[in-house]
Design a protein around this motif. Sequence first.
Motif, mmCIF file in Angstrom:
data_model
loop_
_atom_site.group_PDB
_atom_site.id
_atom_site.type_symbol
_atom_site.label_atom_id
_atom_site.label_comp_id
_atom_site.label_asym_id
_atom_site.label_seq_id
_atom_site.Cartn_x
_atom_site.Cartn_y
_atom_site.Cartn_z
ATOM 1 N N UNK A 68 15.469 17.991 -6.864
ATOM 2 C CA UNK A 68 14.801 16.697 -6.758
ATOM 3 C C UNK A 68 13.957 16.624 -5.502
ATOM 4 N N UNK A 69 12.741 16.121 -5.658
ATOM 5 C CA UNK A 69 11.844 15.935 -4.514
ATOM 6 C C UNK A 69 11.351 14.486 -4.512
ATOM 7 N N UNK A 70 11.032 13.995 -3.320
ATOM 8 C CA UNK A 70 10.475 12.653 -3.168
ATOM 9 C C UNK A 70 9.245 12.713 -2.275
ATOM 10 N N UNK A 71 8.332 11.800 -2.525
ATOM 11 C CA UNK A 71 7.125 11.703 -1.690
ATOM 12 C C UNK A 71 6.785 10.246 -1.479
ATOM 13 N N UNK A 72 6.427 9.915 -0.244
ATOM 14 C CA UNK A 72 5.934 8.586 0.092
ATOM 15 C C UNK A 72 4.616 8.727 0.835
ATOM 16 N N UNK A 73 3.606 7.987 0.394
ATOM 17 C CA UNK A 73 2.295 7.974 1.057
ATOM 18 C C UNK A 73 1.940 6.522 1.347
ATOM 19 N N UNK A 74 1.603 6.249 2.582
ATOM 20 C CA UNK A 74 1.243 4.894 2.997
ATOM 21 C C UNK A 74 -0.268 4.790 3.154
ATOM 22 N N UNK B 150 0.801 -1.224 0.000
ATOM 23 C CA UNK B 150 0.000 0.000 0.000
ATOM 24 C C UNK B 150 0.828 1.265 0.000
ATOM 25 N N UNK B 151 2.104 1.170 -0.372
ATOM 26 C CA UNK B 151 2.968 2.349 -0.365
ATOM 27 C C UNK B 151 3.060 2.957 -1.759
ATOM 28 N N UNK B 152 2.821 4.261 -1.831
ATOM 29 C CA UNK B 152 2.999 5.024 -3.059
ATOM 30 C C UNK B 152 4.275 5.835 -2.936
ATOM 31 N N UNK C 129 -5.401 6.873 4.266
ATOM 32 C CA UNK C 129 -4.026 7.348 4.355
ATOM 33 C C UNK C 129 -3.528 7.178 5.783
ATOM 34 N N UNK C 130 -2.371 6.543 5.938
ATOM 35 C CA UNK C 130 -1.768 6.328 7.240
ATOM 36 C C UNK C 130 -0.925 7.536 7.633
#
Length: 539
Positions: A519-525, A457-459, A483-484
């Motif tokens: 550079x950017x990063x994103x994580x959504x659980x 379930x990780x984006x 969304x966690x």
Amino acid sequence: MILRYVIVCFIALSFVACDKGVKPAKKDGFLKVDGQNFVDSKGRQVILSGINFISKDPNEKYMPLQGKETFEQFESWGFNCIRLGIIWDGLEPEPGQYNEAYLKEIDKRIEWASEHGLYVFLDMHQDLYGAKFSDGAPDWATLDEGKPHQKGAVWSDSYLISPAVQAAFDNFWNNAPAPDGIGVQDHYVKLWQHIAMRYAHNTTVIGYDLMNEPFMGTSAQEVMPLMLGAYAQVLAEETGQEPPSADELGAMWADEESRLKALELIATKEKYSKVVDAVYDLSAKFERTHLQSMYQKVANAIRQVDTNHILFFNHNYFVNTGVSTALEATTLPDGSRDPQVAYAAHGYDLVVDTKEVENPSYERVEFIFERIAESGKRMDMPVLLGEWGALHGKSPKMVETAQHLVNLIEKYDFSNTYWAYYGDIADYPYFQDAIIRPFPQVISGKLISYDFDFETGEFFMQWDEEAVNQAPTIIYLPWLSSINEEISIKPESEKLETEQIKNSDAGWLMVPPTEKGGTRTMTIQFLLQDKEEYLILEQ
């Protein structure tokens, strides 16, 4: 279920406008091509993800019966693009006479798409050339010379065994005269110009898919002997025995059961490539002559009345199997490359349209998608996977198959439109557990990679943000209530805006740029259990 994303989002980030935020802007300019990417009027990269919407039934007047509410569903499912099928038989029932009533129905669907933030590209669809055999050209444009039409074990076998279908295509490529004395291909070109003139200033329409799966005609009779001959060599190498005769190979391929059994031998990339590459020269000859010439004629006609929209080129029918396409970009009147062109590839495993559709060779599918990506890079065009999937059934294996395909789409950053919409599609597990997923719709800068892990379930998303572009990055989120707390974005933004889609647990996350670039990063659980509970309650 109580929507609790307002609470959890504040744990990690500052969300505003969670209830009634700033909805992603309606299309206020033309979608364009920038190298191998699509970009919007603000210069942001756009990933198109949607579905084919088509009726091939003359009793439905070649227009799906579903109404405006279906486009509301499309929006809630995260679709931002529709491949809208249009049929030559419905558009030009008599030579040179265009069906205004049908065009108005097309107008209506385009307006519904606009109201729900969806782009549209128009697909001039055909299967087996025309309405006389399946769908596509009107009877007056089907010059089959009175030859017999034959059917095989699978509907598409008629391409290879029907003299009538092959003759109709031959006469199209040769521009044989229609009953009014005008070349049948010239009619097709004029029809496209008429359509382009109608939508030249419409920003919801992004372009024109000039022909669905063009077929080469009688010369296709050479394809199967080449493929089966290469297959026989692979079989001989595998068994150490003499290769089967041509008659034995023909009998094997004519029967669906034995054909599916034979495909097991060429389930690896190495063996499969030997078979499909055997027809490259024949396929390339057709594309470099007849197909490229037709596309250029249509492009010339369209560019006389419309310089804004993208021309989408579909490779020839056999390239669906992983043969490399030989197509090139069309040119403008001054001989320069037309910058607004894209590759509308189709990608299916050989078991599509058979009872083994849920048991593809993953290696074979990966090979086909690799070839599509290589061709997009060679032509320096964006890839929009115009057709993929064609899945059915509700088994767990079908979900696995769909997820594998989606993973490939994400790997190559393909835009895509799933084949195809039908009324109860939302009831199928593969649709809810694979096609509906989070993805970046608009990127302020250039996407590096993104991925949704169906197991955890990780984006995850990574992109290079442009300091000069102050428009937000927009991510579609299908399950806001799931969304966690584990959300992270680096470098952080001061405020993230969300909007929940009406009558849905889905919405958009809008990420403002940092004004510094980089550079950017994103994580959504996502909590997948919560997602499943919501879907049960929603149903």
